[in-house]
Design a protein around this motif. Structure first.
Motif, PDB file in Angstrom:
ATOM      1  N   ASP A 115       6.382  12.996   5.794  1.00 34.19           N
ATOM      2  CA  ASP A 115       5.021  13.017   6.336  1.00 34.19           C
ATOM      3  C   ASP A 115       4.806  14.236   7.231  1.00 34.19           C
ATOM      4  O   ASP A 115       4.758  14.130   8.453  1.00 34.19           O
ATOM      5  N   GLN A 121       1.013   7.446   6.960  1.00 32.24           N
ATOM      6  CA  GLN A 121       0.589   6.789   5.727  1.00 32.24           C
ATOM      7  C   GLN A 121       1.390   7.321   4.544  1.00 32.24           C
ATOM      8  O   GLN A 121       1.818   8.478   4.560  1.00 32.24           O
ATOM      9  N   VAL A 122       1.541   6.488   3.534  1.00 34.06           N
ATOM     10  CA  VAL A 122       2.216   6.906   2.317  1.00 34.06           C
ATOM     11  C   VAL A 122       1.493   6.293   1.122  1.00 34.06           C
ATOM     12  O   VAL A 122       1.068   5.144   1.172  1.00 34.06           O
ATOM     13  N   LYS A 123       1.298   7.093   0.082  1.00 34.53           N
ATOM     14  CA  LYS A 123       0.752   6.608  -1.184  1.00 34.53           C
ATOM     15  C   LYS A 123       1.918   6.144  -2.047  1.00 34.53           C
ATOM     16  O   LYS A 123       3.064   6.521  -1.816  1.00 34.53           O
ATOM     17  N   ALA A 124       1.619   5.382  -3.068  1.00 36.26           N
ATOM     18  CA  ALA A 124       2.674   4.849  -3.934  1.00 36.26           C
ATOM     19  C   ALA A 124       3.497   5.974  -4.554  1.00 36.26           C
ATOM     20  O   ALA A 124       4.735   5.918  -4.549  1.00 36.26           O
ATOM     21  N   GLU A 126       4.025   8.908  -3.441  1.00 37.02           N
ATOM     22  CA  GLU A 126       4.835   9.532  -2.395  1.00 37.02           C
ATOM     23  C   GLU A 126       6.039   8.661  -2.047  1.00 37.02           C
ATOM     24  O   GLU A 126       7.145   9.173  -1.831  1.00 37.02           O
ATOM     25  N   PHE A 159       3.346  -2.433  -2.777  1.00 34.96           N
ATOM     26  CA  PHE A 159       1.920  -2.109  -2.621  1.00 34.96           C
ATOM     27  C   PHE A 159       1.053  -3.295  -3.056  1.00 34.96           C
ATOM     28  O   PHE A 159       0.039  -3.579  -2.421  1.00 34.96           O
ATOM     29  N   GLU A 165      -3.406  -1.877  -1.643  1.00 36.62           N
ATOM     30  CA  GLU A 165      -3.928  -0.715  -0.911  1.00 36.62           C
ATOM     31  C   GLU A 165      -3.516   0.587  -1.606  1.00 36.62           C
ATOM     32  O   GLU A 165      -2.484   0.656  -2.258  1.00 36.62           O
ATOM     33  N   VAL A 166      -4.327   1.625  -1.417  1.00 32.55           N
ATOM     34  CA  VAL A 166      -4.015   2.949  -1.961  1.00 32.55           C
ATOM     35  C   VAL A 166      -2.936   3.617  -1.115  1.00 32.55           C
ATOM     36  O   VAL A 166      -2.062   4.302  -1.623  1.00 32.55           O
ATOM     37  N   THR A 167      -3.004   3.416   0.193  1.00 39.42           N
ATOM     38  CA  THR A 167      -1.986   3.938   1.105  1.00 39.42           C
ATOM     39  C   THR A 167      -1.498   2.801   1.992  1.00 39.42           C
ATOM     40  O   THR A 167      -2.219   1.835   2.237  1.00 39.42           O
ATOM     41  N   TYR A 170       3.458   3.272   6.602  1.00 38.04           N
ATOM     42  CA  TYR A 170       4.856   3.012   6.268  1.00 38.04           C
ATOM     43  C   TYR A 170       5.623   2.357   7.404  1.00 38.04           C
ATOM     44  O   TYR A 170       6.527   1.574   7.169  1.00 38.04           O
TER      45      TYR A 170
END
Length: 198
Positions: A115, A121-124, A126, A159, A165-167, A170
């Protein structure tokens, strides 16, 4: 990736290395910052770092000589194109488990190192990137690793359990990653694939 998490678990070589190296959270943070600055200054892809810049940053961070040798060998492993450059984020998150700590602490550290904008925040995709990097390094040390599909499934399930959620924040979901059956299997040394195996 954990320190002897359950009685009867075999110790992973990656864990043994965490007890031998002197690389800790502070050093990993300094490496990320130095790599980030060198990547920006290069004029090319700011997420990539050349071997010469890598060496300068490692020297500037005063990494112990025995650890420098390990990092240089890992640089070679990460240099998939053979062009003397690596994605520095993949490198630092991949080696995060070399720092001492519980599996949850190591997962959190890896997400923090990835990050670069400190968004929390983390997306799937990522999360998959981070877990794959750690998985790859463990496999290079000779530990049984997880199949990429298993890591994809783990991230999808985490997720989905968080409401699709999209993000994700973490920090709020580190234990979901660390306690997931796929991660527990990996930490127990029961990965399903060995590096170089077909």
């Amino acid at each position: 990736m954990g320190n002897a998490s359950v009685k009867g678990d075999k110790q992973l070589y990656f864990d043994a290395m965490a007890n031998v190296t002197q690389i800790e959270r502070k050093e990993l943070g300094a490496l990320r910052k130095g790599f980030q600055e060198a990547g920006r200054a290069s004029g090319g892809n700011p997420l990539r770092i050349a071997r010469d810049d890598f060496g300068r940053v490692v020297d500037a961070c005063a990494i112990a000589p025995q650890d420098v040798e390990i990092l240089e060998r890992l640089f070679t492993m990460f240099d998939k194109m053979g062009d003397g450059q690596i994605d520095y984020r993949e490198f630092v998150v991949g080696i995060a488990p070399l720092a001492r700590g519980t599996p949850a602490e190591k997962v959190k550290l890896a997400f923090e190192l990835y990050d670069v904008h400190d968004e929390g925040q983390v997306k799937a995709a990522e999360a998959v990137f981070v877990l794959n990097a750690m998985n790859n390094v463990a496999s290079w040390f000779g530990d049984p690793a997880m199949k990429p599909e298993e890591l994809d499934t783990m991230v999808e399930e985490i997720f989905a359990a968080a409401g699709g959620e999209v993000t994700l924040a973490y920090g709020d979901h580190v234990h979901d990653f660390a306690e997931h059956p796929v991660m527990r299997q990996f930490v127990a040394g029961a990965g399903t694939v060995l590096y170089g195996a077909q």
